[in-house]
Design a protein around this motif. Structure first.
Motif, PDB file in Angstrom:
ATOM      1  N   ILE A  65     -19.802   2.606  -7.461  1.00  0.00           N
ATOM      2  CA  ILE A  65     -20.304   3.984  -7.546  1.00  0.00           C
ATOM      3  C   ILE A  65     -19.894   4.776  -6.309  1.00  0.00           C
ATOM      4  O   ILE A  65     -19.446   5.929  -6.405  1.00  0.00           O
ATOM      5  N   ASP A  66     -20.027   4.152  -5.129  1.00  0.00           N
ATOM      6  CA  ASP A  66     -19.622   4.831  -3.894  1.00  0.00           C
ATOM      7  C   ASP A  66     -18.134   5.161  -3.905  1.00  0.00           C
ATOM      8  O   ASP A  66     -17.719   6.231  -3.437  1.00  0.00           O
ATOM      9  N   LEU A  67     -17.326   4.242  -4.424  1.00  0.00           N
ATOM     10  CA  LEU A  67     -15.876   4.483  -4.489  1.00  0.00           C
ATOM     11  C   LEU A  67     -15.573   5.696  -5.357  1.00  0.00           C
ATOM     12  O   LEU A  67     -14.756   6.551  -4.984  1.00  0.00           O
ATOM     13  N   SER A  68     -16.250   5.798  -6.499  1.00  0.00           N
ATOM     14  CA  SER A  68     -15.967   6.930  -7.392  1.00  0.00           C
ATOM     15  C   SER A  68     -16.342   8.256  -6.736  1.00  0.00           C
ATOM     16  O   SER A  68     -15.661   9.271  -6.935  1.00  0.00           O
ATOM     17  N   HIS A  69     -17.390   8.245  -5.924  1.00  0.00           N
ATOM     18  CA  HIS A  69     -17.810   9.494  -5.280  1.00  0.00           C
ATOM     19  C   HIS A  69     -17.069   9.748  -3.963  1.00  0.00           C
ATOM     20  O   HIS A  69     -17.266  10.803  -3.353  1.00  0.00           O
ATOM     21  N   ALA A  70     -16.235   8.806  -3.541  1.00  0.00           N
ATOM     22  CA  ALA A  70     -15.382   9.052  -2.377  1.00  0.00           C
ATOM     23  C   ALA A  70     -14.234   9.979  -2.731  1.00  0.00           C
ATOM     24  O   ALA A  70     -13.576  10.542  -1.857  1.00  0.00           O
ATOM     25  N   VAL A  71     -13.981  10.137  -4.035  1.00  0.00           N
ATOM     26  CA  VAL A  71     -12.933  11.034  -4.519  1.00  0.00           C
ATOM     27  C   VAL A  71     -13.560  12.388  -4.839  1.00  0.00           C
ATOM     28  O   VAL A  71     -14.617  12.462  -5.472  1.00  0.00           O
ATOM     29  N   ASP A  72     -12.939  13.449  -4.380  1.00  0.00           N
ATOM     30  CA  ASP A  72     -13.461  14.798  -4.584  1.00  0.00           C
ATOM     31  C   ASP A  72     -13.686  15.074  -6.072  1.00  0.00           C
ATOM     32  O   ASP A  72     -12.874  14.662  -6.918  1.00  0.00           O
ATOM     33  N   PRO A  73     -14.787  15.754  -6.431  1.00  0.00           N
ATOM     34  CA  PRO A  73     -15.064  16.060  -7.842  1.00  0.00           C
ATOM     35  C   PRO A  73     -13.933  16.792  -8.550  1.00  0.00           C
ATOM     36  O   PRO A  73     -13.798  16.690  -9.771  1.00  0.00           O
ATOM     37  N   ALA A  74     -13.128  17.534  -7.803  1.00  0.00           N
ATOM     38  CA  ALA A  74     -12.008  18.253  -8.425  1.00  0.00           C
ATOM     39  C   ALA A  74     -11.043  17.288  -9.105  1.00  0.00           C
ATOM     40  O   ALA A  74     -10.418  17.625 -10.116  1.00  0.00           O
ATOM     41  N   TYR A  75     -10.906  16.078  -8.537  1.00  0.00           N
ATOM     42  CA  TYR A  75     -10.001  15.090  -9.123  1.00  0.00           C
ATOM     43  C   TYR A  75     -10.680  14.300 -10.243  1.00  0.00           C
ATOM     44  O   TYR A  75     -10.010  13.757 -11.122  1.00  0.00           O
ATOM     45  N   ARG A  76     -12.016  14.229 -10.209  1.00  0.00           N
ATOM     46  CA  ARG A  76     -12.723  13.386 -11.173  1.00  0.00           C
ATOM     47  C   ARG A  76     -12.766  14.004 -12.566  1.00  0.00           C
ATOM     48  O   ARG A  76     -13.196  13.342 -13.516  1.00  0.00           O
ATOM     49  N   ILE A  77     -12.345  15.247 -12.709  1.00  0.00           N
ATOM     50  CA  ILE A  77     -12.299  15.873 -14.039  1.00  0.00           C
ATOM     51  C   ILE A  77     -10.881  15.885 -14.611  1.00  0.00           C
ATOM     52  O   ILE A  77     -10.638  16.452 -15.676  1.00  0.00           O
ATOM     53  N   SER A  78      -9.944  15.255 -13.914  1.00  0.00           N
ATOM     54  CA  SER A  78      -8.561  15.216 -14.388  1.00  0.00           C
ATOM     55  C   SER A  78      -8.438  14.364 -15.654  1.00  0.00           C
ATOM     56  O   SER A  78      -9.144  13.360 -15.804  1.00  0.00           O
ATOM     57  N   PRO A  79      -7.553  14.711 -16.578  1.00  0.00           N
ATOM     58  CA  PRO A  79      -7.350  13.896 -17.782  1.00  0.00           C
ATOM     59  C   PRO A  79      -6.874  12.477 -17.464  1.00  0.00           C
ATOM     60  O   PRO A  79      -7.047  11.573 -18.286  1.00  0.00           O
ATOM     61  N   LYS A  80      -6.268  12.274 -16.298  1.00  0.00           N
ATOM     62  CA  LYS A  80      -5.729  10.960 -15.960  1.00  0.00           C
ATOM     63  C   LYS A  80      -6.549  10.250 -14.888  1.00  0.00           C
ATOM     64  O   LYS A  80      -6.063   9.310 -14.251  1.00  0.00           O
TER      65      LYS A  80
END
Length: 423
Positions: free
Chosen positions: A296-311
């Motif tokens: 979970i921490d790893l996923s939130h280490a990435v900016d939310p702008a990237y977490r909505i990408s199709p890939k």
């Protein structure tokens, strides 16, 4: 077992595996818990075998359908439409296709003696821009011929099956016809924002809001499979089997090679692999295990702008997936969700897609075991199609076939993908 039966079995195995884990409670004694975990692992091993069988059946069906369609087209082309003289005239004027001539060449031990004059012209014309002969002192010349485009397409599909980093649906790809260095501008503007203005006050121009551009360069590195040797007797067998055999042998080699370079390449006279180019997102407490909270921490280490990408995806190898399948969050829910087998919905991790990459490291001291982020920010540059050639005489009476590819890879935005590293 039919494809439908395999798919039904896959669904049953997922249900049984989940049931085994659900039976493990806080008050379950260690012996029973170990027994249930062993049962779960056995079921999931069977699940993985069924998955491979399903993929194999789907690939085989696709190949058979393609050849059936081609045979139907050939039957239609040969069907008489007029008088005998008209048919003879049409066929006498036809030229043999390169693909047919090439496989006739293979099926007769890679011997030109089996071809007539017209077929030899077709074979040579198909390779007029390829260097075909190598001379060495004291030996005869050795001729080589390139394979038809259809087999090259089969090789590319096989490469994708053996490595996600060469798959354009997972990363971004750029196809070029030449291998000249390709500079690409980059920028990371995620930290910039605007400010409130005041009526009648000039806009601030202190340089703090200027966009900062960088540049990365995609090269064209050469890689090859080494020679795959096979007997001339095998070359005389069914041509359909030979196509499948060559596509599997060379496709697997090219796929493993390209995937490894694009995953862990050093970036020095080689592609900059996605693991090498990514940045630290989370350090695990253990050297030999991964905790649910760490993912979970790893996923939130990435900016939310990237977490909505199709890939956006997780990436890890199959052994890491086996460990993750057993993890639960603080509410007792499994992080791994099996998806919907009937509708073809893939399994997910924390609601995100995951990609299995066998070039990723196992869970062990100091290894980067999980990636997460927008994998589409990793660009793979492919130069032309794979170049495949057959060599005769050197391995006489057997044959040798080899493949060459040119590619490079680079993560254009290092903030887009983060890794978890073991302690």
């Amino acid at each position: 077992m039919t494809l439908t039966e395999l798919q039904e079995k896959r669904g049953r195995l997922v249900t049984e595996a989940r049931a085994a884990l659900e039976e493990i409670k806080k008050n379950t004694d260690e012996a029973r818990a170990a027994e249930l975990e062993a049962r779960h692992d056995t079921i999931m091993a069977d699940f993985d075998r069924v998955e491979r069988n399903i993929k194999r059946e789907e690939d085989q069906s696709a190949i058979e359908a393609r050849f059936a369609a081609r045979q139907e087209e050939e039957r239609k082309a040969k069907r008489p439409t007029g008088s005998d003289s008209e048919v003879r005239g049409a066929h006498e004027g036809e030229k043999a296709e390169y693909r047919e001539v090439f496989f006739k060449f293979l099926a007769n031990g890679a011997s030109l003696d089996a071809l007539d004059g017209e077929e030899r012209k077709v074979l040579r014309a198909g390779t007029e821009n390829i260097e075909k002969r190598i001379q060495t002192g004291g030996t005869n010349t050795a001729g080589g011929y390139t394979v038809p485009v259809e087999l090259q397409n089969m090789l590319v599909r096989s490469m994708k099956a053996w490595g996600p980093m060469y798959d354009g649906s997972i990363v971004s790809e750029l196809n070029t016809t030449s291998g000249n260095a390709l500079p690409i501008p980059t920028t990371d503007d995620t930290s910039k924002t605007g400010v409130q203005g005041t009526e009648g006050t000039a806009l601030t121009d202190d340089g703090s809001a200027d966009a900062v551009f960088g540049q990365k360069q995609l090269e064209a590195y050469d890689f090859n499979t080494k020679f795959v040797k096979f007997s001339w007797q095998l070359a005389q067998d069914s041509i359909f089997n030979m196509e499948s055999l060559l596509a599997d042998l060379l496709g697997e080699r090219l796929g493993r090679l390209a995937n490894a370079q694009l995953t862990t390449g050093t970036g020095t006279s080689a592609p900059n692999g996605i693991v090498t180019a990514s940045t630290l997102g989370k350090t695990a407490v253990s050297a030999t295990a991964i905790a649910a909270d760490e993912i979970i921490d790893l996923s939130h280490a990435v900016d939310p702008a990237y977490r909505i990408s199709p890939k956006v995806s997780f990436m890890f190898n199959d052994l890491t997936l086996a460990a993750i399948r057993k993890l639960k969050d603080g509410q007792g829910n499994y992080l791994w969700q099996m998806g919907n087998v009937k509708e073809g919905a893939p399994g997910t991790l924390l609601g995100y897609r995951y990609v299995i990459n066998q070039a990723m490291a196992n869970i062990a001291t100091g290894n980067k075991t999980i990636l997460f982020g927008d994998l589409g920010k990793y660009w793979v540059r492919k130069v032309g199609s794979p170049v495949i050639g057959v060599l005769r005489e050197r391995f006489w009476p057997d044959l040798g076939i080899a493949g060459l590819i040119r590619f490079d890879g680079e993560l254009l935005d290092t903030a887009s993908v983060k890794y978890l590293i073991q302690a």
